[in-house]
Design an enzyme around this catalytic site. Structure first.
Site, mmCIF file in Angstrom:
data_model
loop_
_atom_site.group_PDB
_atom_site.id
_atom_site.type_symbol
_atom_site.label_atom_id
_atom_site.label_comp_id
_atom_site.label_asym_id
_atom_site.label_seq_id
_atom_site.Cartn_x
_atom_site.Cartn_y
_atom_site.Cartn_z
ATOM 1 N N ASP A 152 0.811 -1.241 -0.079
ATOM 2 C CA ASP A 152 0.136 0.121 0.106
ATOM 3 C C ASP A 152 0.845 1.503 -0.134
ATOM 4 O O ASP A 152 2.008 1.189 -0.066
ATOM 5 C CB ASP A 152 -0.934 -0.033 1.151
ATOM 6 C CG ASP A 152 -2.300 0.503 1.066
ATOM 7 O OD1 ASP A 152 -2.402 1.341 -0.027
ATOM 8 O OD2 ASP A 152 -3.127 0.222 1.864
ATOM 9 N N GLU A 185 -0.930 1.766 -5.042
ATOM 10 C CA GLU A 185 -0.778 3.221 -4.879
ATOM 11 C C GLU A 185 -1.976 4.092 -5.400
ATOM 12 O O GLU A 185 -1.484 5.215 -5.966
ATOM 13 C CB GLU A 185 0.655 3.693 -5.034
ATOM 14 C CG GLU A 185 1.155 3.614 -6.334
ATOM 15 C CD GLU A 185 0.736 4.477 -7.382
ATOM 16 O OE1 GLU A 185 -0.249 4.326 -8.312
ATOM 17 O OE2 GLU A 185 1.124 5.784 -7.441
ATOM 18 N N TRP A 186 -3.108 3.375 -5.796
ATOM 19 C CA TRP A 186 -3.991 3.948 -6.287
ATOM 20 C C TRP A 186 -4.088 4.555 -7.638
ATOM 21 O O TRP A 186 -4.906 5.531 -7.867
ATOM 22 C CB TRP A 186 -4.828 5.044 -5.299
ATOM 23 C CG TRP A 186 -4.710 4.367 -3.738
ATOM 24 C CD1 TRP A 186 -5.011 3.235 -3.358
ATOM 25 C CD2 TRP A 186 -3.796 5.129 -2.797
ATOM 26 N NE1 TRP A 186 -4.583 2.961 -2.020
ATOM 27 C CE2 TRP A 186 -4.017 4.189 -1.664
ATOM 28 C CE3 TRP A 186 -3.217 6.439 -2.342
ATOM 29 C CZ2 TRP A 186 -3.324 4.533 -0.526
ATOM 30 C CZ3 TRP A 186 -2.706 6.654 -1.317
ATOM 31 C CH2 TRP A 186 -2.732 5.702 -0.257
ATOM 32 N N GLY A 187 -2.999 4.364 -8.406
ATOM 33 C CA GLY A 187 -2.751 5.143 -9.754
ATOM 34 C C GLY A 187 -2.424 6.570 -9.664
ATOM 35 O O GLY A 187 -2.168 7.222 -10.602
ATOM 36 N N ASP A 207 -10.106 3.722 -3.365
ATOM 37 C CA ASP A 207 -11.033 2.461 -2.696
ATOM 38 C C ASP A 207 -12.421 2.448 -3.049
ATOM 39 O O ASP A 207 -12.995 3.495 -3.304
ATOM 40 C CB ASP A 207 -10.970 2.289 -1.264
ATOM 41 C CG ASP A 207 -9.459 2.209 -0.702
ATOM 42 O OD1 ASP A 207 -8.490 2.144 -1.554
ATOM 43 O OD2 ASP A 207 -9.362 1.999 0.740
HETATM 44 C C1 GLA Z 1 -6.031 1.344 1.393
HETATM 45 C C2 GLA Z 1 -6.216 0.471 0.595
HETATM 46 C C3 GLA Z 1 -7.368 -0.433 0.853
HETATM 47 C C4 GLA Z 1 -7.099 -1.043 2.182
HETATM 48 C C5 GLA Z 1 -6.666 -0.160 3.304
HETATM 49 C C6 GLA Z 1 -6.285 -0.878 4.295
HETATM 50 O O1 GLA Z 1 -7.105 2.294 1.727
HETATM 51 O O2 GLA Z 1 -6.746 0.949 -0.636
HETATM 52 O O3 GLA Z 1 -7.356 -1.359 -0.066
HETATM 53 O O4 GLA Z 1 -5.948 -2.115 2.122
HETATM 54 O O5 GLA Z 1 -5.777 0.623 2.750
HETATM 55 O O6 GLA Z 1 -6.151 -0.019 5.549
#
Ligand code: GLA
Length: 410
Positions: A152, A185-187, A207
């Site tokens: 993450d 890392e969400w892009g 998310d």
């Molecule tokens: C981030 C990630 C999620 C999850 C949470 C856990 O938000 O994007 O998918 O793993 O952390 O805290």
């Protein structure tokens, strides 16, 4: 002149020899998108050895394992303290027998174990991160028998994403155990442009939450995405995915509270987009409807098709989205998604879909000369053939927040 050439070659050779050799990521762990389950969407931090074992049992008994779902992934909040030498330990209350015992249990069931860490000083839930401990953490996971790492991106001020993910990828490689690297890392820094040789999948979105089409906005300034927002983000990135490296629009919310139609649409679109299929519901307690969706082997085969081409949003009509996905043997998957609030009946002219996927596969449907058998992937019935005539051929009703999906077979 000759001596000069020789000197140049010698110099170039010396420079190359002095460069650090970069390890390759573990190969062939992601020839098709990964399939499994994760603790996060249903349980967040409320996890334990008993839950993991119960889920592993249910994975086998329900037939999900045999349908291809192999990873049992423990997300955030499994961590205890680092020991005196800096090695991370599992939380002794949640995992009283330690992580190796969990891995052994999962492996004995023919499943694989996934774990979670973060490139920063702490995880998103404030547990110890891997920054400065990368090789040590990878070694510890390998000792436990871990098969998968989700990595993450919280608490990473001043950390360079490319460097951080290369570092953990090298560490996993050096651990000696093949471990899948799921980048999360969400892009933010467009990993699809630089991580093909580093990770096996990368998140393309923030998310997900259990909702079909709205954002959940938090006061802290970030949002969670509904299914439709995830699709919209992932849609434009199909050229960057393929066997070994997949776009990840986040884990599934099927069985967590959306309607059956919405769950079916969500699952279908993840399969059309060759997305990782990481389940997020409580497998110990599933409705018949949820079971039928998650165990639709013909739909799973669309996701897992060895050609590995992410589906193509090729047309919009009457509020409907039309998607095509080229498959092996000249076949295609074809889905119509209805994101609107009402049912829509559409008169389909197959010639509207006489298209070429110029962007990725180069394949053409050739619907003007080629006749395909039409197989409905949700009713499991044959529905005749496509037509080379240039006129509307059949009326298709797509319910609100639902999908109709076919396999077009040569
Ligand atoms: C981030 C990630 C999620 C999850 C949470 C856990 O938000 O994007 O998918 O793993 O952390 O805290």
């Amino acid at each position: 002149m000759k001596t000069k050439n020789f000197m140049v070659i010698m110099f170039a050779t010396l420079v190359l020899m002095a460069m650090p050799v970069q390890a390759q990521k573990w190969e062939h762990l992601a020839d098709t998108p990964q399939m499994g389950w994760s603790t996060w969407n249903k349980f967040q931090g409320n996890i334990s050895e008993d839950i993991i074992k119960g889920i592993a049992d249910a994975m086998v008994e329900s037939g999900l394992r045999d349908a291809g779902y192999t990873y049992i992934n423990i997300d955030d909040c499994w961590h205890g303290q680092r020991d005196g030498d800096g090695f991370i330990q599992a939380d002794p209350k949640k995992f009283p027998n330690g992580m190796k015992a969990v891995a052994d249990y999962v492996h004995a069931k023919g499943l694989k174990l996934g774990i979670y860490s973060d490139a920063g000083t702490g995880t998103c839930a404030g547990m110890p991160g891997s920054l400065g401990h990368e090789y040590q953490d990878a070694l510890q996971y390998a000792r436990w028998g871990v098969d998968y790492l989700k990595y993450d991106w919280c608490n990473t001020t001043n950390v360079n994403p490319h460097g951080a993910y290369q570092l953990i990828s090298d560490a996993l490689r050096a651990s000696g155990r093949p471990i899948f690297l799921s980048m999360c890392e969400w892009g933010n820094s467009k990993p699809w442009k630089w991580a093909r040789d580093i990770g096996h999948s990368w998140r393309t979105t923030p998310d997900i939450w259990c909702n079909f089409d709205s954002l959940r906005v938090f006061e802290a300034g970030y949002s969670q995405f509904g299914v439709m927002q995830c699709i919209a983000f992932n849609d434009s990135l199909r050229q960057y995915a393929g066997p070994g490296y997949w776009n990840d629009p986040d884990m599934l919310e099927v069985g967590n509270g959306m309607s059956e139609s919405e769950d079916r649409a969500h699952f279908t679109m993840w399969c059309m987009m060759a997305s990782p299929l990481i389940l997020g519901n409580d497998l110990r307690n599933m409705s018949e409807a949820t079971r039928n969706i998650l165990l639709n082997k013909e739909m799973i085969a669309i996701d897992q098709d060895p050609l590995g081409v992410q589906g193509w949003h090729c047309m919009d009509r009457d509020g409907l989205q039309f998607w095509l996905k080229p498959l092996v043997n000249g076949n295609w998957a074809f889905a119509i998604l209805n994101p609107t609030r009402s049912d829509v009946t559409y008169e389909l002219n197959w010639q509207d879909l006489n298209l070429t996927d110029k962007e990725v596969s180069g394949r053409s449907t050739k619907l003007d000369t080629q006749v395909y058998r039409v197989y409905n992937l949700w009713t499991h019935k044959k529905e005749g053939k496509t037509s080379v005539k240039n006129k509307p051929e059949r009326k298709i009703t797509v319910k609100s927040h639902d999908v109709v999906a076919y396999r077009l077979e040569l």
